[in-house]
Motif scaffolding. Structure first.
Motif: not given
Length: 820
Positions: A65-70, A102-105, A118-121, A133-136
């Motif tokens: 579906l999708f991928y991200t670095s945060g 580290k382990e932050g996404v 939800y995307l947490f970073c 700590l952010y989320y989108s």
């Protein structure tokens, strides 16, 4: 979702498994991916560029579906999503790739909307305060199904003062999760659990204080979402309540190797793997949990590595993938559920292609794999099979559903696992657990029954059988409790016998108790050694009814607390049994003392108590009563007297060897200025300067020798530094004429100085700009010559450059007159 089969007396229900392949596509590192839809998984290229934190998600069929670095979100085609840049976290930039949260996404499915995620970073440590700590929210229904970052829900701050690592576990409620994140305060670290429910993200977390010693970014492993593991100075374990988000029962244990940085469980939860910078790959047997000492003692080195092993994650194929940094390799634990070498670790299972190398890097630079994704559990309904039952009822029938479920609802409105009824008809029950609903149906035919008992007859005989049991009456069928179906039964063993004689809806029951009593006398002798028992109850087993002990008591049992020979006579009309017991009581104590902390180089003599007739065995197989300890570890001794054994253990820990140094070397300072002397020390200790100061630093403003003592519980260390001072505010004196005529007066043009300079350069030029003389020594002057020949009378020019003792640089130029 696993496939399960449920059975009960009246029905069975089958659970239908649904494919869940959301973790089948991994995107990580620089342009690198693993596709687990293929067997074995295959490498592929993508557009990601990241050192550590990253995440990717597929649909239930395993399609990306999708991928991200945060910080950037890519759709399944590798294009940046609309609004997919400018996301906060996992920065700043370091060369061609993002730095290291580290382990932050993490990606979490929206419990209320199947099209949204939800995307947490978290911010990397390199970002600096406030460590948010952010989320989108990513909406996959937008952009023609390729997804879009919702601009109205972008870069929301969930909390600050956040550690880098994020862990996602399931909530006790269906379709809900917990987001776990630690505060970044090393001295008062807390765990913050945010509930993610269909109503949204809870703004106020559940907070649990954590013990000192847990490292930053340390939420690294979970088992069944209810056991959390942290790394630090030790490995810490804690029970997690999925209903209220609280931690409890926090324990810890030391490892023989360096404490690992990353932990991962095998698929069945029986084995824990750890790796890190200096750890190699180690394994623990968590089948011994909750016996923490036994788990610690099970530590096994699987692979020793001269490079750090930093990334580790279990794959959809239940193999564990390991990342040795500074190489182009990925290692694989092929059978993680197996113990020791049986786990079959291959260090070079996969070789990364050239596109995995970031620009300017000779090898791949990433250190971890993408964050694991927890899919929503679908609410399934499983129908049961209808069972028609015909019963001859005299009392109401019991309808029993399977136990172990959280809720029950019958069509009678009862809410218990079973109901009783005396009426024919259709009955159903709904039973639920987690996200699954099961429906069982019954159809009951009721016929009135009549059971006519016949009086029981007890028979006692001396000698052997057989005996024929023949109740009166003739019926349509018979059933004995032995399984025979004849009207009579020949028996040769003592026991209870029952015959059921059946007619339509009538049952006649005849009962017999038969006792064959052999006419004999028997003797039994027992020699018993009793370990650590204050007393023992002697009660030989037989079916006799009269007793006589050697102390004249007549009960069936006797309590003994001393060594000796005891006997009991048991008898009835036909038999005599004599039981003899020769008892030996053994009891002793064993104590090695409390756990001990030693100084480097010290030894400890462990002394087991002298016990008559005892043998000893230490943890290394030695058998002396004494054992000399010279290294850190667990030590245990077992003392055995005959078959009685006691074991005691002690943990011996060595203090860290201290070191001390004053950061500054011997130096010179400007008179009237000050210098802060700083110490560099390891190990625990306190400071004492020669002026009585006890701080780690000392401000000085006068010349002298300064000495500091570092007082450690094991040793005192010393270091000193000598400080001189000079006058840094001096102005060179430059004469405007000189006469090199050999009369001993003003024969050289020389700069006069009142203080030492850090740098000195003097140049002499003629009126044509030709350099006639140069020196870097203030003590060397110009004698009015060029290449050994006197120059003409007249005007010349100088250029002076120097650095004063306070570090300031100066330039000065002018003219001078040469006279003869």
């Amino acid at each position: 979702m696993k496939c399960r089969l449920f059975f009960s007396v009246l029905l069975f229900s089958v659970m239908i498994a649904k494919a869940q392949n959301e973790n089948n596509i991994w995107c990580f590192g620089n342009n690198t991916g693993l596709n687990f839809n293929n067997t074995p998984p295959t490498l592929f290229q993508n557009n990601l560029a990241v050192l550590e934190g990253c995440a990717s998600v597929a649909d239930a069929a395993g399609n990306l579906l999708f991928y991200t670095s945060g910080a950037i979100v890519y759709d399944r085609l590798g294009n940046v999503m609309p609004n997919g840049t400018g996301l906060m976290g996992n920065g700043p930039s370091s060369g061609p790739i993002s730095v290291s949260s580290k382990e932050g996404v993490a990606i979490v499915p929206h419990p209320q909307n199947p099209n949204q995620y939800y995307l947490f970073c978290t911010a990397a440590i390199e970002d600096g305060a406030p460590y948010n700590l952010y989320y989108s929210i990513i909406d996959m229904s937008l952009n023609g199904g390729l997804g879009d970052v919702d601009v109205t829900h972008k870069n929301f701050i969930l909390t600050s003062a956040s550690d880098e690592a994020i862990t996602i576990v399931r909530h006790a409620s269906c379709h809900s999760f917990w987001l776990l994140n630690m505060s970044n305060n090393t001295n008062s670290k807390t765990l913050r659990a945010f509930a993610i429910t269909p109503a949204g993200i809870a703004p106020a977390p559940v907070i649990t204080a954590l013990p000192y010693g847990i490292a930053n970014n340390a939420i690294v492993a979970t088992r069944n979402d209810s056991l959390l593991l942290f790394t630090g100075t030790q490995i810490f374990t804690a029970s997690f309540n999925k209903a209220n988000g609280q931690l409890s029962n926090i324990q810890s244990f030391y490892t023989q190797a360096s404490t690992p940085d990353v932990l991962e469980f095998s698929a069945d939860g029986s084995k824990l793997y750890g790796c890190g910078v200096n750890t190699g790959l180690i394994q623990f047997d968590f089948g011994l949990w909750p016996g923490l000492p036994a788990v610690a003692a099970s530590e096994t080195t699987i692979y020793s590595s001269n490079v750090p092993l930093m990334g580790m994650r279990i794959g959809p194929d239940h193999k564990i993938y390991v990342r040795p940094v500074y190489t182009n390799l990925i290692g694989v634990v092929n059978n993680p559920n197996a113990a020791g070498a049986g786990c079959n670790f291959v260090a070079s299972a996969l070789s990364l292609p050239a596109y995995a190398n970031p620009p300017g890097y000779p090898i791949p630079a990433f250190t971890e794999f993408p964050h694991a994704f927890l899919p929503l559990l679908p609410p399934d309904t499983f129908p049961g099979h209808i069972k028609d039952t015909t019963l001859c009822l005299e009392t109401p029938a019991l309808l029993q559903s399977d136990t172990g479920y959280t809720h029950y609802l019958w069509n009678t409105l009862d809410t218990t696992p079973s109901i009783t009824t005396g009426m024919a008809g259709t009955y159903w029950v709904k039973r639920s657990k987690d996200c699954s609903l099961y429906i069982d149906s019954f159809y009951l035919h009721a016929v009135t029954t009549d059971t006519l008992p016949v009086s029981a007859k007890d028979t006692s005989l001396c000698g052997a059988g057989p005996l024929t049991l023949s109740p009166a009456g003739s019926y349509s069928s018979y059933l004995w409790n032995t399984g025979d179906t004849s009207a009579t039964l020949n028996v040769s063993l003592s026991g209870h016998y029952r015959r059921y004689a059946m007619a339509p809806c009538k049952v006649y029951v005849d009962s017999f108790t038969v006792q064959f009593n052999p006419s004999d006398t028997s003797y039994h002798y027992t020699d018993s050694t009793l370990c650590f028992a204050a007393s023992v109850t002697l009660q030989p087993g037989n079916d006799l009814s009269h007793f006589l002990w050697n102390n004249s008591s007549t009960g069936p049992a006797l309590t003994a607390s001393q060594d000796g020979l005891y006997w009991r006579r048991s008898y009835d009309a036909c038999r005599l049994h004599v039981d003899s017991f020769d008892l030996h009581f053994i009891s002793f104590t064993l104590d090695l003392g409390n756990d001990t902390l030693l100084c480097p180089g010290d030894t400890l003599l462990l002394q087991a108590p002298a016990i008559t007739g005892a043998t000893y065995r230490w943890q290394d197989g030695s058998s002396d009563t004494r054992y000399t300890v010279s290294r850190q570890g667990w030590y245990a001794v077992t003392a055995s007297v005959k078959q009685c054994s006691l074991t005691d253990s002690i943990r011996v820990t060595y203090r860290e060897r201290p070191s001390l140094a004053i950061r500054q070397p011997d130096t010179t300072i400007c008179r009237g200025s000050s210098l802060l002397l700083e110490t560099i020390a390891t190990g625990e200790g306190s400071y004492l300067w020669n002026d009585g100061s006890t701080e780690a630093t000392l401000p000085v403003n006068a010349p002298g020798t300064y000495t500091v003592q570092y007082i450690n519980p094991c040793i005192s260390l010393y270091d000193s530094v000598t400080i001189d001072d000079v006058d840094c505010h001096c102005i060179p004196f430059v004469p405007n004429a000189f006469s090199p005529n050999g009369d001993g007066n003003n024969d050289q043009f020389r700069i006069r100085l009142a203080c030492p300079l850090l740098l000195f350069q003097l140049h002499i030029f003629n009126r044509f700009g030709q350099e006639l003389f140069v020196t870097t020594s203030p003590d060397q002057g110009w004698d009015g010559t060029q290449n050994g020949h006197p120059v003409d009378l007249g005007t010349y020019f100088y250029y002076l450059k120097y650095t004063a003792p306070d570090g300031t640089s100066h330039k000065q130029k002018g003219d001078l007159t040469l006279l003869r």
